[in-house]
Design a protein around this motif. Structure first.
Motif, short mmCIF file in Angstrom:
data_model
loop_
_atom_site.label_atom_id
_atom_site.label_comp_id
_atom_site.label_asym_id
_atom_site.label_seq_id
_atom_site.Cartn_x
_atom_site.Cartn_y
_atom_site.Cartn_z
N GLN A 77 0.84 -1.22 0.00
CA GLN A 77 0.09 -0.14 0.08
C GLN A 77 0.90 1.17 0.04
O GLN A 77 0.24 2.21 -0.11
CB GLN A 77 -0.80 0.15 1.04
CG GLN A 77 -1.91 -1.08 1.22
CD GLN A 77 -2.75 -1.23 0.31
OE1 GLN A 77 -3.35 -0.23 -0.23
NE2 GLN A 77 -3.02 -2.36 -0.52
N LYS A 78 2.16 1.21 0.29
CA LYS A 78 3.08 2.18 0.07
C LYS A 78 3.76 2.47 -1.10
O LYS A 78 4.32 1.53 -1.52
CB LYS A 78 4.07 2.04 1.22
CG LYS A 78 5.08 3.36 1.28
CD LYS A 78 5.97 3.45 2.87
CE LYS A 78 6.46 4.52 2.84
NZ LYS A 78 7.35 4.55 4.28
N SER A 79 3.32 3.54 -1.84
CA SER A 79 3.82 3.42 -3.24
C SER A 79 5.16 4.18 -3.56
O SER A 79 5.67 4.24 -4.38
CB SER A 79 2.88 4.31 -4.10
OG SER A 79 2.77 5.76 -3.53
N HIS A 80 5.79 4.79 -2.25
CA HIS A 80 7.04 5.66 -2.31
C HIS A 80 7.96 5.57 -1.20
O HIS A 80 7.19 5.50 -0.17
CB HIS A 80 6.73 7.29 -2.70
CG HIS A 80 8.03 8.02 -2.73
ND1 HIS A 80 8.79 8.03 -3.94
CD2 HIS A 80 8.42 8.65 -2.08
CE1 HIS A 80 9.58 8.77 -3.62
NE2 HIS A 80 9.67 9.33 -2.39
N TYR A 81 8.95 5.16 -1.33
CA TYR A 81 9.89 5.36 -0.28
C TYR A 81 11.04 6.29 -0.53
O TYR A 81 11.36 6.59 -1.71
CB TYR A 81 10.88 3.98 -0.09
CG TYR A 81 9.85 2.59 0.16
CD1 TYR A 81 9.53 2.48 1.83
CD2 TYR A 81 9.20 1.91 -0.52
CE1 TYR A 81 8.70 1.40 2.04
CE2 TYR A 81 8.45 0.94 0.04
CZ TYR A 81 8.10 0.62 1.07
OH TYR A 81 7.35 -0.29 1.70
N THR A 82 11.53 6.79 0.72
CA THR A 82 12.66 7.86 0.65
C THR A 82 13.96 7.18 0.44
O THR A 82 14.27 5.85 0.60
CB THR A 82 12.68 8.74 1.71
OG1 THR A 82 13.05 8.00 2.95
CG2 THR A 82 11.16 9.21 2.00
N ALA A 83 15.01 7.88 -0.19
CA ALA A 83 16.28 7.34 -0.10
C ALA A 83 16.86 7.10 1.16
O ALA A 83 17.58 5.94 1.52
CB ALA A 83 17.31 8.44 -0.73
N ASP A 84 16.45 7.78 2.21
CA ASP A 84 16.86 7.32 3.62
C ASP A 84 16.37 5.93 3.99
O ASP A 84 17.04 5.18 4.63
CB ASP A 84 16.61 8.51 4.56
CG ASP A 84 17.38 9.41 4.55
OD1 ASP A 84 18.49 9.30 4.05
OD2 ASP A 84 17.28 10.71 5.06
N GLU A 85 15.17 5.91 3.58
CA GLU A 85 14.33 4.37 4.11
C GLU A 85 15.16 3.26 3.40
O GLU A 85 15.30 2.12 4.03
CB GLU A 85 12.84 4.48 3.98
CG GLU A 85 12.27 5.44 4.74
CD GLU A 85 10.63 5.61 4.11
OE1 GLU A 85 9.78 5.41 5.25
OE2 GLU A 85 10.56 5.64 3.05
N ALA A 111 13.53 7.74 -9.28
CA ALA A 111 13.15 8.45 -10.35
C ALA A 111 12.50 7.65 -11.46
O ALA A 111 11.99 7.86 -12.72
CB ALA A 111 14.53 9.07 -11.32
N GLY A 112 12.28 6.10 -11.49
CA GLY A 112 11.32 5.55 -12.09
C GLY A 112 12.12 4.51 -13.03
O GLY A 112 11.61 3.83 -13.91
N ASP A 113 13.44 4.30 -12.60
CA ASP A 113 14.41 3.38 -13.57
C ASP A 113 14.07 1.81 -13.11
O ASP A 113 14.41 1.75 -12.08
CB ASP A 113 15.70 3.67 -13.31
CG ASP A 113 16.68 3.04 -14.35
OD1 ASP A 113 16.56 1.98 -14.62
OD2 ASP A 113 17.59 3.34 -14.86
N GLU A 114 13.41 1.08 -13.93
CA GLU A 114 12.95 -0.32 -13.46
C GLU A 114 14.20 -1.06 -13.33
O GLU A 114 14.37 -1.90 -12.58
CB GLU A 114 11.82 -0.80 -14.48
CG GLU A 114 10.70 -0.22 -14.30
CD GLU A 114 10.16 -0.57 -13.02
OE1 GLU A 114 10.20 -1.51 -12.55
OE2 GLU A 114 9.19 0.54 -12.65
N ASP A 115 15.24 -0.85 -14.02
CA ASP A 115 16.70 -1.76 -13.90
C ASP A 115 17.30 -1.38 -12.54
O ASP A 115 17.78 -2.42 -12.00
CB ASP A 115 17.44 -1.32 -15.06
CG ASP A 115 16.86 -1.97 -16.39
OD1 ASP A 115 16.10 -2.88 -16.35
OD2 ASP A 115 17.47 -1.54 -17.53
N ALA A 116 17.09 -0.25 -12.17
CA ALA A 116 17.52 -0.04 -10.96
C ALA A 116 16.91 -0.51 -9.63
O ALA A 116 17.32 -0.94 -8.68
CB ALA A 116 17.64 1.55 -10.48
N VAL A 117 15.39 -0.49 -9.90
CA VAL A 117 14.60 -1.09 -9.00
C VAL A 117 14.99 -2.62 -8.96
O VAL A 117 15.20 -3.16 -7.83
CB VAL A 117 12.94 -1.10 -9.42
CG1 VAL A 117 11.97 -1.71 -8.26
CG2 VAL A 117 12.73 0.40 -9.29
#
Length: 219
Positions: A77-85, A111-117
């Motif tokens: 349910q959480k769509s965004h995490y911070t860099a710190d998290e 920033a939305g890069d799926e390869d990085a994800v």
């Protein structure tokens, strides 16, 4: 998948009872974490010694159990995490080069890069795209974690070692209908480099492709 997982855990509970002389109900005594005995190859023993090789395996195993499927990062349910998290807790386990690479991948992933994800998921899962799943209201998401096929091998021409393992995590999510049991299976490879003072090991490279299976649970 579910039946096999709990068969393994129930067997471990039964073995515990036999070894300790206690009467054990497998449903009540299933271990939440289990690490299979480590295999150290002859090449690793010759390169760094068996004790150091086993230390590398323990560092990698401890990291995996603590961060590989961190429940704080597994909320669909959480769509965004911070860099710190995404960085908190892992920075002390990575070499300087690996940490710089991690931070770069975090920025790209956010920033939305799926390869990085995908690259981040190789170390620490966080991109669970199942909008109907919800973390249980009691907060108890992770049911069990198992590390099997743990092996330490030497890396050619270095004093690094390669630690491989299979990581299985069982989690329970709620839905608007039935609860769901989810099994995350990860095949991990860590390149472990000795720390500067040689007292411990740090992760310098990693891969961790995973697959996810789910099954509805009866209420």
């Amino acid at each position: 998948m579910k039946k096999k997982t709990f068969a393994i855990l129930a067997l471990l509970a039964l073995m515990f009872g036999v070894l300790t002389g206690c009467t054990v109900d497998p449903d009540q005594a299933v271990p939440t974490k289990y690490v299979e005995r480590v295999n150290v190859t002859p090449e690793a023993k010759a390169s760094v010694g068996e004790q150091r090789a086993r230390q590398a395996a323990k560092v990698a195993s401890d990291f995996t159990l603590a961060h590989g499927t961190n429940p704080k990062l597994l909320d669909p349910q959480k769509s965004h995490y911070t860099a710190d998290e995404l960085t908190k807790g892992v920075e002390g386990s990575l070499t300087t080069g690996a940490l710089n690479s991690w931070r770069n991948r975090v920025n790209k992933a956010l920033a939305g890069d799926e390869d990085a994800v995908d690259a981040l998921d190789g170390l620490q899962l966080y991109s669970i795209k199942e909008p109907t799943w919800q973390v249980p209201t009691n907060g108890k998401l992770i049911v069990s974690q198992l590390l099997t096929n743990v092996e330490v091998d030497a890396e050619n021409d270095t004093k690094n070692v390669i630690v491989t393992m299979h990581h299985r995590t069982v989690a329970h999510y709620e839905t608007d209908k039935s609860p769901v049991e989810v099994t995350f299976d990860r095949d991990l490879t860590y390149t472990m480099a000795p720390s500067a003072d040689r007292k411990t090991w740090l992760i310098s490279e990693y891969t961790g492709p995973y697959r996810l299976d789910s099954e509805a649970l009866l209420r």
